[in-house]
Design a protein around this motif. Structure first.
Motif, PDB file in Angstrom:
ATOM      1  N   ASP A  16       0.828  -1.208   0.000  1.00  0.00           N
ATOM      2  CA  ASP A  16       0.000   0.000   0.000  1.00  0.00           C
ATOM      3  C   ASP A  16       0.863   1.259   0.000  1.00  0.00           C
ATOM      4  O   ASP A  16       0.556   2.237  -0.686  1.00  0.00           O
ATOM      5  CB  ASP A  16      -0.945  -0.004   1.202  1.00  0.00           C
ATOM      6  CG  ASP A  16      -2.000   1.085   1.111  1.00  0.00           C
ATOM      7  OD1 ASP A  16      -2.668   1.183   0.060  1.00  0.00           O
ATOM      8  OD2 ASP A  16      -2.139   1.850   2.091  1.00  0.00           O
ATOM      9  N   ASP A  17       1.956   1.234   0.761  1.00  0.00           N
ATOM     10  CA  ASP A  17       2.876   2.378   0.792  1.00  0.00           C
ATOM     11  C   ASP A  17       3.508   2.603  -0.581  1.00  0.00           C
ATOM     12  O   ASP A  17       3.642   3.740  -1.029  1.00  0.00           O
ATOM     13  CB  ASP A  17       3.980   2.172   1.821  1.00  0.00           C
ATOM     14  CG  ASP A  17       3.461   2.146   3.242  1.00  0.00           C
ATOM     15  OD1 ASP A  17       2.526   2.902   3.544  1.00  0.00           O
ATOM     16  OD2 ASP A  17       3.994   1.361   4.034  1.00  0.00           O
ATOM     17  N   LYS A  18       3.902   1.529  -1.244  1.00  0.00           N
ATOM     18  CA  LYS A  18       4.491   1.647  -2.579  1.00  0.00           C
ATOM     19  C   LYS A  18       3.474   2.195  -3.574  1.00  0.00           C
ATOM     20  O   LYS A  18       3.803   3.039  -4.403  1.00  0.00           O
ATOM     21  CB  LYS A  18       5.013   0.297  -3.055  1.00  0.00           C
ATOM     22  CG  LYS A  18       6.223  -0.169  -2.300  1.00  0.00           C
ATOM     23  CD  LYS A  18       6.633  -1.562  -2.757  1.00  0.00           C
ATOM     24  CE  LYS A  18       7.708  -2.134  -1.869  1.00  0.00           C
ATOM     25  NZ  LYS A  18       8.034  -3.521  -2.228  1.00  0.00           N
ATOM     26  N   ARG A  19       2.236   1.725  -3.469  1.00  0.00           N
ATOM     27  CA  ARG A  19       1.171   2.231  -4.350  1.00  0.00           C
ATOM     28  C   ARG A  19       0.988   3.730  -4.146  1.00  0.00           C
ATOM     29  O   ARG A  19       0.901   4.494  -5.118  1.00  0.00           O
ATOM     30  CB  ARG A  19      -0.143   1.491  -4.075  1.00  0.00           C
ATOM     31  CG  ARG A  19      -1.297   1.944  -4.964  1.00  0.00           C
ATOM     32  CD  ARG A  19      -2.623   1.336  -4.539  1.00  0.00           C
ATOM     33  NE  ARG A  19      -2.943   1.575  -3.134  1.00  0.00           N
ATOM     34  CZ  ARG A  19      -3.375   2.743  -2.635  1.00  0.00           C
ATOM     35  NH1 ARG A  19      -3.539   3.778  -3.416  1.00  0.00           N
ATOM     36  NH2 ARG A  19      -3.640   2.863  -1.345  1.00  0.00           N
ATOM     37  N   LYS A  20       0.970   4.177  -2.900  1.00  0.00           N
ATOM     38  CA  LYS A  20       0.830   5.609  -2.602  1.00  0.00           C
ATOM     39  C   LYS A  20       1.992   6.410  -3.180  1.00  0.00           C
ATOM     40  O   LYS A  20       1.797   7.489  -3.736  1.00  0.00           O
ATOM     41  CB  LYS A  20       0.752   5.841  -1.090  1.00  0.00           C
ATOM     42  CG  LYS A  20      -0.540   5.435  -0.467  1.00  0.00           C
ATOM     43  CD  LYS A  20      -0.481   5.660   1.039  1.00  0.00           C
ATOM     44  CE  LYS A  20      -1.675   5.063   1.737  1.00  0.00           C
ATOM     45  NZ  LYS A  20      -1.563   5.183   3.207  1.00  0.00           N
ATOM     46  N   LEU A  21       3.204   5.874  -3.039  1.00  0.00           N
ATOM     47  CA  LEU A  21       4.383   6.555  -3.566  1.00  0.00           C
ATOM     48  C   LEU A  21       4.278   6.708  -5.080  1.00  0.00           C
ATOM     49  O   LEU A  21       4.541   7.787  -5.624  1.00  0.00           O
ATOM     50  CB  LEU A  21       5.633   5.774  -3.175  1.00  0.00           C
ATOM     51  CG  LEU A  21       6.977   6.416  -3.425  1.00  0.00           C
ATOM     52  CD1 LEU A  21       7.094   7.770  -2.726  1.00  0.00           C
ATOM     53  CD2 LEU A  21       8.082   5.490  -2.945  1.00  0.00           C
ATOM     54  N   VAL A  22       3.881   5.659  -5.760  1.00  0.00           N
ATOM     55  CA  VAL A  22       3.721   5.701  -7.218  1.00  0.00           C
ATOM     56  C   VAL A  22       2.610   6.668  -7.613  1.00  0.00           C
ATOM     57  O   VAL A  22       2.791   7.513  -8.506  1.00  0.00           O
ATOM     58  CB  VAL A  22       3.452   4.288  -7.774  1.00  0.00           C
ATOM     59  CG1 VAL A  22       3.042   4.345  -9.231  1.00  0.00           C
ATOM     60  CG2 VAL A  22       4.674   3.401  -7.593  1.00  0.00           C
ATOM     61  N   GLU A  23       1.460   6.577  -6.952  1.00  0.00           N
ATOM     62  CA  GLU A  23       0.329   7.452  -7.289  1.00  0.00           C
ATOM     63  C   GLU A  23       0.661   8.921  -7.050  1.00  0.00           C
ATOM     64  O   GLU A  23       0.393   9.771  -7.897  1.00  0.00           O
ATOM     65  CB  GLU A  23      -0.901   7.071  -6.471  1.00  0.00           C
ATOM     66  CG  GLU A  23      -1.551   5.780  -6.912  1.00  0.00           C
ATOM     67  CD  GLU A  23      -2.728   5.387  -6.029  1.00  0.00           C
ATOM     68  OE1 GLU A  23      -2.989   6.063  -5.008  1.00  0.00           O
ATOM     69  OE2 GLU A  23      -3.385   4.390  -6.370  1.00  0.00           O
ATOM     70  N   ARG A  24       1.231   9.239  -5.895  1.00  0.00           N
ATOM     71  CA  ARG A  24       1.504  10.636  -5.557  1.00  0.00           C
ATOM     72  C   ARG A  24       2.618  11.228  -6.414  1.00  0.00           C
ATOM     73  O   ARG A  24       2.572  12.405  -6.777  1.00  0.00           O
ATOM     74  CB  ARG A  24       1.816  10.765  -4.075  1.00  0.00           C
ATOM     75  CG  ARG A  24       0.580  10.502  -3.227  1.00  0.00           C
ATOM     76  CD  ARG A  24       0.840  10.625  -1.773  1.00  0.00           C
ATOM     77  NE  ARG A  24      -0.350  10.285  -1.011  1.00  0.00           N
ATOM     78  CZ  ARG A  24      -0.394  10.224   0.299  1.00  0.00           C
ATOM     79  NH1 ARG A  24       0.685  10.492   1.015  1.00  0.00           N
ATOM     80  NH2 ARG A  24      -1.504   9.894   0.914  1.00  0.00           N
ATOM     81  N   THR A  25       3.602  10.411  -6.745  1.00  0.00           N
ATOM     82  CA  THR A  25       4.664  10.884  -7.631  1.00  0.00           C
ATOM     83  C   THR A  25       4.099  11.171  -9.015  1.00  0.00           C
ATOM     84  O   THR A  25       4.414  12.203  -9.625  1.00  0.00           O
ATOM     85  CB  THR A  25       5.799   9.850  -7.714  1.00  0.00           C
ATOM     86  OG1 THR A  25       6.316   9.624  -6.394  1.00  0.00           O
ATOM     87  CG2 THR A  25       6.916  10.324  -8.624  1.00  0.00           C
ATOM     88  N   THR A  26       3.253  10.280  -9.500  1.00  0.00           N
ATOM     89  CA  THR A  26       2.614  10.487 -10.802  1.00  0.00           C
ATOM     90  C   THR A  26       1.752  11.743 -10.772  1.00  0.00           C
ATOM     91  O   THR A  26       1.786  12.541 -11.715  1.00  0.00           O
ATOM     92  CB  THR A  26       1.762   9.256 -11.180  1.00  0.00           C
ATOM     93  OG1 THR A  26       2.618   8.102 -11.208  1.00  0.00           O
ATOM     94  CG2 THR A  26       1.106   9.437 -12.534  1.00  0.00           C
ATOM     95  N   ASP A  27       1.006  11.931  -9.698  1.00  0.00           N
ATOM     96  CA  ASP A  27       0.186  13.138  -9.552  1.00  0.00           C
ATOM     97  C   ASP A  27       1.054  14.398  -9.583  1.00  0.00           C
ATOM     98  O   ASP A  27       0.684  15.402 -10.211  1.00  0.00           O
ATOM     99  CB  ASP A  27      -0.611  13.112  -8.244  1.00  0.00           C
ATOM    100  CG  ASP A  27      -1.739  12.105  -8.241  1.00  0.00           C
ATOM    101  OD1 ASP A  27      -2.139  11.622  -9.332  1.00  0.00           O
ATOM    102  OD2 ASP A  27      -2.237  11.789  -7.139  1.00  0.00           O
ATOM    103  N   LEU A  28       2.195  14.359  -8.918  1.00  0.00           N
ATOM    104  CA  LEU A  28       3.088  15.514  -8.880  1.00  0.00           C
ATOM    105  C   LEU A  28       3.612  15.850 -10.273  1.00  0.00           C
ATOM    106  O   LEU A  28       3.605  17.013 -10.688  1.00  0.00           O
ATOM    107  CB  LEU A  28       4.248  15.261  -7.923  1.00  0.00           C
ATOM    108  CG  LEU A  28       5.277  16.389  -7.801  1.00  0.00           C
ATOM    109  CD1 LEU A  28       4.623  17.671  -7.288  1.00  0.00           C
ATOM    110  CD2 LEU A  28       6.402  15.957  -6.882  1.00  0.00           C
TER     111      LEU A  28
END
Length: 69
Positions: A16-28
């Protein structure tokens, strides 16, 4: 193609932490470069084995980073 490469201590991030990192980085990247960048943004999360990195000539371990060493 925007690309982000994260190196983290092995075993410190769950799925879940990795998914958040990927999603938030993509959003940025999409925020900075526009939505056109979302479809081509690549995020790599690399887990480094314990003791596999160092700073200022000293080997670091997860225990040292967590303040438990």
């Amino acid at each position: 193609m925007p690309f982000a490469h994260f190196k983290v201590p092995a075993g410190t991030l769950g799925a879940d932490d990795k998914r958040k990192l990927v999603e938030r980085t993509t959003d940025l990247y999409a925020e900075i470069y526009g939505e056109r960048a979302r479809a081509t943004t690549v995020v790599l999360v690399d887990e480094v084995p314990d003791g596999g990195w160092g700073v200022a000539g000293d080997i670091l371990t997860a225990a040292m980073l967590n303040g438990t060493a």
